[in-house]
Design a protein around this motif. Structure first.
Motif, PDB file in Angstrom:
ATOM      1  N   LEU A 133      21.043  32.142 -31.624  1.00 25.00           N
ATOM      2  CA  LEU A 133      20.591  33.510 -31.405  1.00 25.00           C
ATOM      3  C   LEU A 133      19.374  33.842 -32.247  1.00 25.00           C
ATOM      4  O   LEU A 133      19.358  33.625 -33.458  1.00 25.00           O
ATOM      5  N   VAL A 188      13.602  37.255 -30.209  1.00 24.52           N
ATOM      6  CA  VAL A 188      12.417  36.921 -29.420  1.00 24.52           C
ATOM      7  C   VAL A 188      12.571  35.569 -28.736  1.00 24.52           C
ATOM      8  O   VAL A 188      12.249  35.420 -27.554  1.00 24.52           O
ATOM      9  N   MET A 189      13.077  34.584 -29.481  1.00 24.80           N
ATOM     10  CA  MET A 189      13.183  33.246 -28.895  1.00 24.80           C
ATOM     11  C   MET A 189      14.162  33.228 -27.720  1.00 24.80           C
ATOM     12  O   MET A 189      13.953  32.517 -26.745  1.00 24.80           O
ATOM     13  N   ARG A 246      16.562  28.758 -44.683  1.00 21.48           N
ATOM     14  CA  ARG A 246      17.265  29.777 -43.900  1.00 21.48           C
ATOM     15  C   ARG A 246      18.206  29.129 -42.881  1.00 21.48           C
ATOM     16  O   ARG A 246      19.305  29.613 -42.628  1.00 21.48           O
ATOM     17  N   ILE A 266       8.590  30.879 -39.466  1.00 19.87           N
ATOM     18  CA  ILE A 266       8.530  30.383 -38.081  1.00 19.87           C
ATOM     19  C   ILE A 266       8.319  28.872 -38.136  1.00 19.87           C
ATOM     20  O   ILE A 266       7.418  28.395 -38.824  1.00 19.87           O
ATOM     21  N   PRO A 267       9.165  28.125 -37.448  1.00 18.11           N
ATOM     22  CA  PRO A 267       9.081  26.662 -37.586  1.00 18.11           C
ATOM     23  C   PRO A 267       7.812  26.089 -36.952  1.00 18.11           C
ATOM     24  O   PRO A 267       7.332  26.585 -35.944  1.00 18.11           O
ATOM     25  N   GLN A 306      16.868  22.948 -28.285  1.00 15.68           N
ATOM     26  CA  GLN A 306      16.855  24.258 -28.939  1.00 15.68           C
ATOM     27  C   GLN A 306      16.495  25.353 -27.938  1.00 15.68           C
ATOM     28  O   GLN A 306      17.084  26.438 -27.972  1.00 15.68           O
ATOM     29  N   LEU A 307      15.544  25.066 -27.034  1.00 17.90           N
ATOM     30  CA  LEU A 307      15.183  26.071 -26.033  1.00 17.90           C
ATOM     31  C   LEU A 307      16.382  26.383 -25.138  1.00 17.90           C
ATOM     32  O   LEU A 307      16.654  27.539 -24.815  1.00 17.90           O
ATOM     33  N   LEU A 339      11.942  30.696 -19.351  1.00 23.28           N
ATOM     34  CA  LEU A 339      11.518  29.328 -19.026  1.00 23.28           C
ATOM     35  C   LEU A 339      12.564  28.620 -18.168  1.00 23.28           C
ATOM     36  O   LEU A 339      13.760  28.779 -18.404  1.00 23.28           O
ATOM     37  N   LEU A 352       6.173  23.386 -34.739  1.00 18.37           N
ATOM     38  CA  LEU A 352       6.723  22.610 -33.619  1.00 18.37           C
ATOM     39  C   LEU A 352       5.950  21.309 -33.383  1.00 18.37           C
ATOM     40  O   LEU A 352       6.465  20.384 -32.775  1.00 18.37           O
ATOM     41  N   ILE A 355      13.159  19.955 -29.150  1.00 18.73           N
ATOM     42  CA  ILE A 355      12.597  21.202 -28.612  1.00 18.73           C
ATOM     43  C   ILE A 355      13.355  21.601 -27.346  1.00 18.73           C
ATOM     44  O   ILE A 355      13.744  22.756 -27.170  1.00 18.73           O
TER      45      ILE A 355
HETATM   46  C1  HEC Z   1       7.347  36.273 -31.351  1.00 16.26           C
HETATM   47  C2  HEC Z   1       7.255  35.014 -32.009  1.00 16.26           C
HETATM   48  C3  HEC Z   1       7.616  33.748 -31.241  1.00 16.26           C
HETATM   49  C4  HEC Z   1       7.126  33.326 -30.029  1.00 16.26           C
HETATM   50  C5  HEC Z   1       6.115  34.015 -29.114  1.00 16.26           C
HETATM   51  C6  HEC Z   1       7.735  32.025 -29.779  1.00 16.26           C
HETATM   52  N1  HEC Z   1       8.581  31.702 -30.811  1.00 16.26           N
HETATM   53 FE1  HEC Z   1       9.717  30.037 -30.964  1.00 16.26          FE
HETATM   54  N2  HEC Z   1      10.513  30.698 -32.697  1.00 16.26           N
HETATM   55  C7  HEC Z   1      10.182  31.882 -33.321  1.00 16.26           C
HETATM   56  C8  HEC Z   1      11.011  32.043 -34.518  1.00 16.26           C
HETATM   57  C9  HEC Z   1      10.963  33.203 -35.498  1.00 16.26           C
HETATM   58  C10 HEC Z   1      11.862  30.904 -34.556  1.00 16.26           C
HETATM   59  C11 HEC Z   1      12.966  30.620 -35.578  1.00 16.26           C
HETATM   60  C12 HEC Z   1      14.159  31.421 -35.141  1.00 16.26           C
HETATM   61  C13 HEC Z   1      15.454  31.040 -35.812  1.00 16.26           C
HETATM   62  O1  HEC Z   1      15.512  31.078 -37.021  1.00 16.26           O
HETATM   63  O2  HEC Z   1      16.404  30.706 -35.080  1.00 16.26           O
HETATM   64  C14 HEC Z   1      11.511  30.090 -33.409  1.00 16.26           C
HETATM   65  C15 HEC Z   1      12.123  28.877 -33.120  1.00 16.26           C
HETATM   66  C16 HEC Z   1      11.740  28.042 -32.082  1.00 16.26           C
HETATM   67  C17 HEC Z   1      12.286  26.724 -31.861  1.00 16.26           C
HETATM   68  C18 HEC Z   1      13.342  26.009 -32.695  1.00 16.26           C
HETATM   69  C19 HEC Z   1      12.653  25.022 -33.588  1.00 16.26           C
HETATM   70  C20 HEC Z   1      13.569  24.246 -34.483  1.00 16.26           C
HETATM   71  O3  HEC Z   1      13.040  23.523 -35.338  1.00 16.26           O
HETATM   72  O4  HEC Z   1      14.785  24.339 -34.355  1.00 16.26           O
HETATM   73  C21 HEC Z   1      11.663  26.218 -30.756  1.00 16.26           C
HETATM   74  C22 HEC Z   1      11.889  24.856 -30.121  1.00 16.26           C
HETATM   75  C23 HEC Z   1      10.722  27.221 -30.298  1.00 16.26           C
HETATM   76  N3  HEC Z   1      10.791  28.321 -31.131  1.00 16.26           N
HETATM   77  C24 HEC Z   1       9.893  27.060 -29.197  1.00 16.26           C
HETATM   78  C25 HEC Z   1       9.053  28.056 -28.711  1.00 16.26           C
HETATM   79  C26 HEC Z   1       8.285  27.939 -27.508  1.00 16.26           C
HETATM   80  C27 HEC Z   1       8.240  26.688 -26.628  1.00 16.26           C
HETATM   81  C28 HEC Z   1       7.620  29.116 -27.333  1.00 16.26           C
HETATM   82  C29 HEC Z   1       6.703  29.510 -26.205  1.00 16.26           C
HETATM   83  C30 HEC Z   1       7.192  29.314 -24.863  1.00 16.26           C
HETATM   84  C31 HEC Z   1       7.970  29.990 -28.452  1.00 16.26           C
HETATM   85  N4  HEC Z   1       8.851  29.312 -29.263  1.00 16.26           N
HETATM   86  C32 HEC Z   1       7.492  31.251 -28.659  1.00 16.26           C
HETATM   87  C33 HEC Z   1       9.223  32.780 -32.926  1.00 16.26           C
HETATM   88  C34 HEC Z   1       8.530  32.733 -31.728  1.00 16.26           C
END
Ligand code: HEC
Ligand code: HEC
Length: 291
Positions: free
Chosen positions: A143, A146-147, A236, A119-120, A133-134, A154, A122, A130
């Motif tokens: 894809l 969960v994300m 990855r 998990i990255p 990517q969101l 949001l 942030l 950010i």
């Molecule tokens: C259930 C676990 C989980 C939750 C809760 C979660 N994330 Fe993530 N997030 C991940 C994972 C796993 C990845 C990497 C996925 C991939 O490889 O594409 C990720 C990737 C990201 C990235 C991409 C980062 C990059 O360096 O490209 C962002 C931005 C991000 N999350 C923001 C958020 C935000 C903001 C929230 C809350 C609103 C959130 N995430 C909640 C698991 C989660």
């Protein structure tokens, strides 16, 4: 009696000959005009029979609906770095973002410093990164189960706010500072594959230096800081770009580069950037000393 003589005599063959010649002329000219000559195009292959006839008559043979055979349009992302988008990102409010971030801590760590290597982290990531990517998760351009679900919940404003909050967290990724390239002793002659890739690239294989976009040389808008990111996550993502599993990079910049890297090189650069984390205590110490 006159009927038996001259042009009116019943056995006169000439009218028949006249009619037949006219018919033959008409047939030949129709074939020439509608089928043979109309078929030929100056720039392109010959037309089919029906198309040639339609063309000779001056009407179109294309009766298919205009939308029929269009291939689906595939753009890597909805985000373009227009002044409007940048203003929207800049308007993000970190304090409001702290509330949104309550939904992220379980995975990304309380302060955006993730403990899981997949998990990255942030904290310290640029807010434009950010935000983009969101939006990519939201639009399905990137894809991840969960994300994608979380990002869909949001609004664009929430995204800008939470981006501002995580970008302002410390103790995570080291920000990219423009340290200038090339650095002393870091050239194509470097034997360490990571240092060579980061500082000089591999011009013969068409690979630009990573450092020109991800630091330490310079930071390109939208290029994430990798300083202190988890090595497995970096690895990855590079593999995903190389295999086309991740396609949300504008102009296919990362897909093109990653596809040219060997798995040893991927491992080496991932380890190089991940290790930037070790320098953190001295870094923050130096910063504190400046203040
Ligand atoms: C259930 C676990 C989980 C939750 C809760 C979660 N994330 Fe993530 N997030 C991940 C994972 C796993 C990845 C990497 C996925 C991939 O490889 O594409 C990720 C990737 C990201 C990235 C991409 C980062 C990059 O360096 O490209 C962002 C931005 C991000 N999350 C923001 C958020 C935000 C903001 C929230 C809350 C609103 C959130 N995430 C909640 C698991 C989660
Ligand atoms: C021309 C600029 C450029 C160069 C050179 C470049 N990158 Fe990137 N890289 C980007 C951009 C822009 C992104 C963000 C893509 C997106 O919008 O999702 C990115 C994304 C990444 C990511 C995903 C990070 C994350 O948090 O999701 C990794 C890992 C990465 N690059 C590694 C590398 C490595 C290793 C090299 C050198 C071999 C390299 N890049 C060279 C521009 C570049």
């Amino acid at each position: 009696m006159a009927r038996d003589q001259g042009p009116f005599k019943l056995t006169n063959p000439w009218p028949k000959i006249g009619w037949w010649s006219a018919a033959a002329l008409l047939a030949v000219s129709s074939i020439l005009g509608f089928l043979v000559l109309a078929r030929v195009q100056q720039n392109g292959p010959d037309l089919g029979t029906w198309d040639a006839i339609c063309r000779a008559l001056g009407i179109t043979s294309d009766s298919a609906p205009a939308f029929a055979a269009q291939p689906p349009l595939r753009t890597p992302t909805r985000i373009a770095w227009t002044p409007q988008t940048l203003a929207q990102v800049a308007a993000g409010d970190a304090n409001a973002g702290a509330f949104v971030a309550l939904n992220c801590g379980a995975c990304h760590g309380e302060d955006g410093v993730s403990k899981s290597s997949l998990i990255p982290t942030l904290a310290g990531l640029d807010r434009t990164v950010i935000f983009k990517q969101l939006d990519d998760y939201r639009s399905g351009k990137r894809l991840w189960g969960v994300m994608s679900a979380i990002a869909t919940a949001l609004s664009a404003e929430d995204s800008a706010n939470v981006a501002a909050w995580f970008a302002s967290r410390t103790g995570g990724l080291l920000p990219v500072r423009n340290e200038g390239l090339p650095e002393n002793g870091r050239s194509l002659r470097q034997t360490d594959p990571a240092l060579r890739l980061v500082f000089a690239g591999e011009p013969t294989r068409g690979i630009p230096p990573c450092g020109a976009c991800h630091g330490p040389g310079d930071q390109k808008l939208g290029a994430p800081s990798l300083n202190g990111q988890h090595a497995s996550y970096i690895q990855r993502q590079l593999t995903a770009f190389a295999q086309g599993a991740r396609q949300n990079d504008i102009n296919a910049q990362m897909r093109t580069i990653a596809a040219k890297l060997t798995s040893e090189e991927i491992q080496a650069v991932a380890a190089y950037y991940a290790a930037k984390r070790e320098q953190r205590p001295q870094e923050s110490g130096a910063k504190a000393a400046q203040k």
